[in-house]
Design an enzyme around this catalytic site. Structure first.
Site, short mmCIF file in Angstrom:
data_model
loop_
_atom_site.label_atom_id
_atom_site.label_comp_id
_atom_site.label_asym_id
_atom_site.label_seq_id
_atom_site.Cartn_x
_atom_site.Cartn_y
_atom_site.Cartn_z
N GLY A 51 -0.80 -5.35 -0.29
CA GLY A 51 -1.84 -5.20 -1.31
C GLY A 51 -1.45 -5.78 -2.65
O GLY A 51 -2.31 -6.21 -3.42
N GLU B 148 -2.20 -9.38 -2.34
CA GLU B 148 -3.66 -9.51 -2.32
C GLU B 148 -4.23 -9.41 -3.74
O GLU B 148 -5.15 -10.14 -4.10
CB GLU B 148 -4.26 -8.45 -1.40
CG GLU B 148 -3.99 -8.74 0.08
CD GLU B 148 -4.44 -7.62 1.00
OE1 GLU B 148 -5.14 -7.91 1.97
OE2 GLU B 148 -4.07 -6.46 0.75
N GLU C 298 2.29 -6.16 6.74
CA GLU C 298 1.50 -5.14 7.46
C GLU C 298 1.70 -5.16 8.96
O GLU C 298 1.63 -4.11 9.62
CB GLU C 298 0.00 -5.31 7.14
CG GLU C 298 -0.40 -4.94 5.73
CD GLU C 298 -0.33 -6.10 4.75
OE1 GLU C 298 -0.93 -6.02 3.68
OE2 GLU C 298 0.36 -7.11 5.08
N ALA D 190 0.83 -1.20 0.00
CA ALA D 190 0.00 0.00 0.00
C ALA D 190 0.87 1.26 0.00
O ALA D 190 2.07 1.22 0.25
CB ALA D 190 -0.91 0.00 1.22
#
Length: 261
Positions: free
Chosen positions: A112, A115, A135, A65
């Site tokens: 992300g 993901e 994270e 992110a």
């Protein structure tokens, strides 16, 4: 005109989506919005039957992110629901696309980025790729489907290890545990992805669409319910032109000519 961070081109029946957000192709809200727009455009085209997504350059597929964006959210103390909802909307849309989707992982696929890759049907990684969920090192945890898709792909124990420690795993280990389908040298990555995508476009589109739905829905329910979904959608696939052509071509000892309907 503002710079676009996500662009796509078409080669034959394959859509190739490239994230270009230097230096590390981070998954900002703007990138998520542009990804969703690309997916919607591709879904509207009748002649796109496979999708490849990759990152620009060799260093990163998507390296997580946008940390500055996260810092702004934390400092503002406002609800994070609109932020996470946008990410979920984008990745859920990708997962539900009725065509075959493939992530070509050309470097770091973190947070992300991983993901995003896990929302695809298949993943091919460069030998030098690193895949992880860092994270926790920021006092957070994955929030774009990572806690759910990772455990379904590699099992609960390894998923917890990756998420609890935040440490990435190599492409080689990712292959062993089923997180990626294949690893190749960096210079062969995109060509290998295209070759696999071409194979998928040669298969009957009507059956592929339905069996993808069967698998995606079935994995979320009990075995008994999943078998009922399979039964119902198999009835639908028997009524397709592709099924008639596939069976008839076998009986006539010739190659099938699928119309993908």
């Amino acid at each position: 005109m503002p710079k676009k961070f996500v662009n796509w081109t078409q080669e034959k029946e394959i859509a190739i989506v490239v994230v270009d957000n230097p230096p590390m192709n981070v998954l900002s809200l703007k990138v998520a919005e542009e990804l969703l727009e690309c997916f919607q455009e591709i879904n509207a085209k009748k002649d796109c039957r496979a999708l490849i997504i990759t990152g620009e350059g060799e260093e990163a597929f998507l390296a997580g992110a946008d940390i500055k964006e996260l810092a702004g959210l934390i400092e503002s103390s406002t609800s994070t629901l609109p932020y996470t909802q946008k990410l979920h909307d984008t990745l859920n849309y990708l997962e539900a696309l009725p065509i075959s989707t493939l992530a070509a992982i050309n470097g770091y696929a973190l947070g992300g980025g991983l993901e995003l890759a896990m929302a695809c049907d298949f993943r091919i990684a460069s030998e030098s790729a690193l895949l992880g969920m860092p994270e926790i090192k920021l006092g957070l945890f994955p929030g774009a489907g990572g806690t759910q898709r990772l455990s379904r792909l590699v099992g609960v124990s390894l998923a917890k290890e990756m998420i609890f420690t935040g440490n990435p795993i190599t492409a080689e280990k990712s292959l062993r545990v089923g997180l990626v389908n294949e690893i190749v040298s960096p210079e062969k990555l995109l060509d290998s992805a295209k070759e696999f995508a071409l194979l998928l476009t040669s298969r009957p589109g009507a059956a592929l669409k339905l069996v993808k739905e069967v698998i995606n829905r079935g994995i979320k329910v009990s075995l008994e319910e999943g078998c009922m979904i399979e039964r119902d959608l198999l009835e639908r696939v028997f009524l397709t032109e592709d099924a008639r052509e596939g069976v008839q071509s076998f009986l006539e000892k010739r190659e099938p000519v699928f119309k993908h309907r």
